[in-house]
Design an enzyme around this catalytic site. Sequence first.
Site, PDB file in Angstrom:
ATOM      1  N   SER A 216       0.885  -1.292  -0.036  1.00 21.36           N
ATOM      2  CA  SER A 216       0.146  -0.027  -0.059  1.00 21.36           C
ATOM      3  C   SER A 216       0.902   1.258  -0.119  1.00 21.36           C
ATOM      4  O   SER A 216       1.646   1.339  -0.853  1.00 21.36           O
ATOM      5  CB  SER A 216      -0.730   0.087   1.174  1.00 21.36           C
ATOM      6  OG  SER A 216      -1.966   0.934   1.047  1.00 21.36           O
TER       7      SER A 216
ATOM      8  N   ASP B 293     -10.132  -4.128  -4.790  1.00 23.77           N
ATOM      9  CA  ASP B 293      -9.424  -2.932  -3.951  1.00 23.77           C
ATOM     10  C   ASP B 293      -9.354  -1.597  -4.641  1.00 23.77           C
ATOM     11  O   ASP B 293      -9.292  -1.552  -5.925  1.00 23.77           O
ATOM     12  CB  ASP B 293      -8.070  -3.279  -3.944  1.00 23.77           C
ATOM     13  CG  ASP B 293      -7.045  -2.516  -3.301  1.00 23.77           C
ATOM     14  OD1 ASP B 293      -7.454  -1.564  -2.766  1.00 23.77           O
ATOM     15  OD2 ASP B 293      -5.862  -2.683  -3.214  1.00 23.77           O
TER      16      ASP B 293
ATOM     17  N   HIS C 251      -7.598  -5.334  -0.452  1.00 19.53           N
ATOM     18  CA  HIS C 251      -6.766  -4.584  -0.026  1.00 19.53           C
ATOM     19  C   HIS C 251      -6.167  -5.187   1.243  1.00 19.53           C
ATOM     20  O   HIS C 251      -7.002  -5.561   2.225  1.00 19.53           O
ATOM     21  CB  HIS C 251      -7.108  -3.062   0.323  1.00 19.53           C
ATOM     22  CG  HIS C 251      -5.961  -2.189   0.343  1.00 19.53           C
ATOM     23  ND1 HIS C 251      -4.984  -1.773  -0.620  1.00 19.53           N
ATOM     24  CD2 HIS C 251      -5.291  -1.601   1.567  1.00 19.53           C
ATOM     25  CE1 HIS C 251      -4.132  -1.114  -0.167  1.00 19.53           C
ATOM     26  NE2 HIS C 251      -4.182  -0.908   1.085  1.00 19.53           N
TER      27      HIS C 251
END
Length: 313
Positions: free
Chosen positions: A160, A254, A284
Amino acid sequence: MPLDPQAKRLFELAAAAGGTPMHLQTPSEARAAMLAQTAALGPPETVASIENRSIPGPEQTIAIRIYTPQTASHVARPLGCLVFFHGGGWVIGSIDTHDGLCRTIANAVGCVVVSVEYRLAPEHPFPAAVEDAYAAVCWVVENAESLGIARERIAVGGDSAGGNLAAVAALMARDRQGPRLVRQVLLYPITDHDLNTSSYRDFAEGPMLTRDAMAWFFKHYIPEGSLPDHPYISPLRAQLHDLPPALVITAECDPLCDEGNAYARRLESAGVAVQFTCYPGMIHGFVRRHKLLTAGRQALEEIATVLRSDLNS
């Protein structure tokens, strides 16, 4: 694009637990919540050793955690190394929230993992995190011999926002004629500030990550006066030539899916060797949840296979 049944169950359990949406929390509240939720990921693996250290940073010292794999005693030569940056939108997360993932990667690959506690926004907005990330990479390379690491076998990676920092650290190493890295491992990375992609529209309400949460992260991370299309904020907008080979992993369900996929394609177009997988039905953060999700374990094996070739050959 139905949710994977295991991921759907996780999302339902999280929704049933309630709680204040992240974008309505203060940064300190959101940090505490993420840390508290970490225990639910399962017990961490045992590694040969863990060392907490402080290293010089651009403005203050940077905490790092060094993981040595269980197999280290059976290897005569210096080990390869992954410098890892945790996720959390540059605002939350820590070396503690990603401790389990780093242990698992170290053992699966048979490499040293150096996890970096970069400065967080809003107390330290851009470019604090990217400068810390790059400084940590340079420190690892410069101190490779004393760490028992092969300086010619060092990779960067993260999930991320940590994937964003890994990508940017690779860009900075190129732009500043810095260390030559053997790989960038980008797990559902933030690569752009555009909140209007198809995946943002399709998964605005999650699961796990929402559009509102991403807007909250960007609000804290990007200071007034900074351009969000700066290549060290939005690497999708950078020139992507002469970068290390990339492993890019994305999750179909996501908000960040489209920009991660686009980054992999743009790297390929720039002549960078890319291995890319979009995991169907995944959410995610699924790799961090590898003890709960079969696809997370599959992705970890993909990561380990690539890094074993890069770092142990």
